[in-house]
Every structure is written in C-alpha cells, then in structure tokens.
Design a protein around this motif. Structure first.
Motif, PDB file in Angstrom:
ATOM      1  N   ASP A  31       0.812  -1.212   0.000  1.00  0.00           N
ATOM      2  CA  ASP A  31       0.000   0.000   0.000  1.00  0.00           C
ATOM      3  C   ASP A  31       0.849   1.267   0.000  1.00  0.00           C
ATOM      4  OD1 ASP A  31      -2.409  -1.424   0.070  1.00  0.00           O
ATOM      5  OD2 ASP A  31      -2.347  -1.575   2.246  1.00  0.00           O
ATOM      6  N   PHE A  32       2.148   1.144   0.227  1.00  0.00           N
ATOM      7  CA  PHE A  32       2.997   2.327   0.340  1.00  0.00           C
ATOM      8  C   PHE A  32       4.424   1.970  -0.051  1.00  0.00           C
ATOM      9  CE2 PHE A  32       2.781   0.183   4.432  1.00  0.00           C
ATOM     10  CZ  PHE A  32       4.122   0.008   4.759  1.00  0.00           C
ATOM     11  N   ARG A  84       7.158   6.686   5.044  1.00  0.00           N
ATOM     12  CA  ARG A  84       6.325   6.011   4.054  1.00  0.00           C
ATOM     13  C   ARG A  84       5.729   7.040   3.094  1.00  0.00           C
ATOM     14  NH1 ARG A  84       2.442   1.935   7.627  1.00  0.00           N
ATOM     15  NH2 ARG A  84       4.106   0.653   8.577  1.00  0.00           N
ATOM     16  N   HIS A  85       5.560   6.620   1.851  1.00  0.00           N
ATOM     17  CA  HIS A  85       4.896   7.458   0.854  1.00  0.00           C
ATOM     18  C   HIS A  85       3.726   6.684   0.280  1.00  0.00           C
ATOM     19  CE1 HIS A  85       4.884   9.221  -3.460  1.00  0.00           C
ATOM     20  NE2 HIS A  85       3.979   9.818  -2.705  1.00  0.00           N
ATOM     21  N   TYR A  86       2.543   7.250   0.413  1.00  0.00           N
ATOM     22  CA  TYR A  86       1.324   6.659  -0.114  1.00  0.00           C
ATOM     23  C   TYR A  86       0.841   7.498  -1.303  1.00  0.00           C
ATOM     24  CZ  TYR A  86       0.817   4.393   4.521  1.00  0.00           C
ATOM     25  OH  TYR A  86       1.007   3.671   5.680  1.00  0.00           O
ATOM     26  N   HIS A 133      -1.671   4.829   8.962  1.00  0.00           N
ATOM     27  CA  HIS A 133      -1.788   3.933   7.810  1.00  0.00           C
ATOM     28  C   HIS A 133      -3.172   3.980   7.166  1.00  0.00           C
ATOM     29  CE1 HIS A 133      -1.187   0.552   5.164  1.00  0.00           C
ATOM     30  NE2 HIS A 133      -2.193  -0.099   5.721  1.00  0.00           N
ATOM     31  N   SER A 174      -4.989   8.517  -0.144  1.00  0.00           N
ATOM     32  CA  SER A 174      -4.359   8.069  -1.390  1.00  0.00           C
ATOM     33  C   SER A 174      -5.397   7.554  -2.371  1.00  0.00           C
ATOM     34  CB  SER A 174      -3.302   7.000  -1.104  1.00  0.00           C
ATOM     35  OG  SER A 174      -3.876   5.829  -0.553  1.00  0.00           O
TER      36      SER A 174
END
Length: 297
Positions: free
Chosen positions: A6-7, A23-25, A50, A57
């Motif tokens: 998911d990321f 993290r990059h979403y 999250h 996103s």
C-alpha cells in the motif's frame, strides 16, 4: 497486519548522521500538487496514520508519514538530549528537502502538533494548512500525567492479540467507540518483534524527561508560537475524552485564529484515530479543499 504494497518506504540521512524512515502513499509528489505530511505523537510512528493515509491516497492525494528519530524504523539517537521539538522539527525540514516538497498540508498528532508550532515559526512558507490532532498551545498536566503513567507500564507480550487486549484494558474507558480491529491495529503500530517478544517500538530515552516532570502545574503555554499558524487554515481535532487538550483551549484557539475550525472526536480520548468514520469526512473535506485552493491560487 499492514500491507506493505500500500505504500513505499524511504530513508534519508539527517545532518547529524541518523538514518530516518518514512512512508509514501499515493501518487508521485509533483511540483504543482500539495501533499499531506503526517507527524506522529511522542512515542508513536508513521504507522499510526496507515488507514488514514489509505483513505487520502484513494483520492489521488500524496501522503507522507515519518518515523521521527528514535521511533519506528528510524535510528535511535545516541544522545537522548536530541529528542526535543527543535531538533525533530529540523528533521522535518530535511525530510521536505529530501522529497522535494516545497509546501504541504501538515497533520500533527500530539507531539507532532508541537513540531508544527515550531515549523510555523521556522518556515511558515512551507505550510499550506494545518491539522492539529488533540494538541494545542496549552497542554494539560493531567494529560501528561496519564501519558507518563501508561508509558511507565511497558511490558512484553508474546502475541499481538495479547498486546491488543492489554491496550483495550488500559485505554478502553477513554476510547469506548473503538472496535477490536482498532486495538489490533494500534498494537501492530506501536510494537516490534524481538527475541523476548513484542516490545515497544521506540527509544526509552524519549520518555525519560517525563519521570522528573512536575505535574502539579501545566507546562509553559505556546500561544506565542501559535501565532505563526494563524495565517493559514487550521483544523483542530479534540478527543471527546481527552485529558491533554481542553475544550476551553480549543475555544481560545478559535478566537485567536481567523480561519480555524474545530472538530470533536466522539468516544475517543488522546489521541483520536483519524480514520474513524465518525470524523473522517470533515477531515478529508478540509484537506481536499485546501489542496484545491492551492492549485487555483
């Protein structure tokens, strides 16, 4: 469990040699878009956001979460004195440079919101809008006392289910609205597997100052720092059962800020789950509106 598909994870180095993780979403960060940058609480990490990040996103909004130094997957600092809001805010500026982010909508939970008070003074032009999650210029001593109490009860659990059950017992009265999946997700976010079992995923040096704190009175207020946030749109979220942010302080924030809104998270304490359906819609509406306005301007 969190699905890592998911990321994307990333790492970057600070100017004092630590390797921090995030993290990059969502979609790639482009120059003409405004991403959302999420900063977690005192001992928490980017995993707290999250499910919230997934919601954003899905709307094609880029979201970045950070494990501040000593938390989550980031390096622990050999000098605990560096666990302070000024140093951690400087890390945020390094994060923005690393990802090529000129301006962002910032979401700060608890300690993360304190960093935004500092960021507003150090680099106000980097802030498009601010969401403060159960934090403000006045921090109630009762809330700090409660935080110090449960952080001092850290124990090791062998199963995630056991940790989730313990969290529910400890915080259930403050968060009657949460279900079993919420407690399980919290347990997953704050723990790491070790040879001894599941342990807290932060450097104990972060909370050492709480042991010597005088809880007989509130710490100094941050109203002067808050002034730097009054030039940009603000959403203040307060947990209905929060001991850290009072309703009176929220009222004063609205009085002092010409473009601020407030939201109460029913059935939650410190600090609210932003992805809970009782509050998700107005938070997302605020973020989407700010992103739209930035593109029009």
């Amino acid at each position: 469990m969190t699905n890592q598909q998911d990321f994307q994870t990333f790492q970057f180095s600070t100017d004092d040699g630590l390797m921090l993780s995030g993290r990059h979403y969502g979609p790639d960060i482009e120059q003409d878009t405004i991403p959302v940058v999420c900063l977690a609480g005192l001992t928490r990490n980017g995993a707290d956001f999250h499910r919230f990040a997934l919601l954003l996103s899905d709307l094609d909004i880029s979201v970045v979460t950070l494990d501040s130094r000593g938390r989550g997957q980031s390096d622990r600092d050999p000098s605990p004195a560096n666990y302070n809001v000024m140093r951690e805010t400087q890390d945020v500026l390094i994060l923005l440079k690393h990802l090529g982010i000129g301006k962002a909508i910032f979401v700060g939970t608890s300690r993360g919101g304190l960093l935004l008070h500092v960021l507003g003074n150090l680099a106000p032009d980097r802030i498009e809008a601010t969401v403060l999650n159960d934090i403000g210029p006045v921090i109630e001593a009762a809330g700090l006392r409660a935080i110090a109490a449960y952080l001092g009860e850290a124990t090791i659990h062998q199963r995630l289910e056991d940790l989730a059950a313990a969290l529910k017992i400890r915080h259930g009265n403050e968060f009657p609205i949460l279900d079993e999946s919420d407690w399980h997700e919290m347990a997953d976010a704050i723990s790491q597997p070790t040879e001894r079992g599941l342990e807290a995923n932060f450097d104990p040096g972060i909370v050492a100052p709480l042991k010597d704190m005088d809880f007989s009175q509130n710490p100094p207020d941050l109203w002067d720092a808050f002034k730097a946030l009054t030039n940009k749109p603000l959403l203040v979220i307060r947990g209905e059962n929060s001991l850290l942010l009072s309703a009176q302080t929220v009222e004063q924030m609205l009085e002092k800020h010409p473009n601020a809104k407030a939201l109460v998270a029913p059935g939650q304490g410190h600090a609210p789950f932003l992805h809970h359906p009782t509050i998700t819609a107005p938070i997302i509406d605020f973020i989407v509106a700010r992103g739209t306005e930035s593109r029009i301007v």
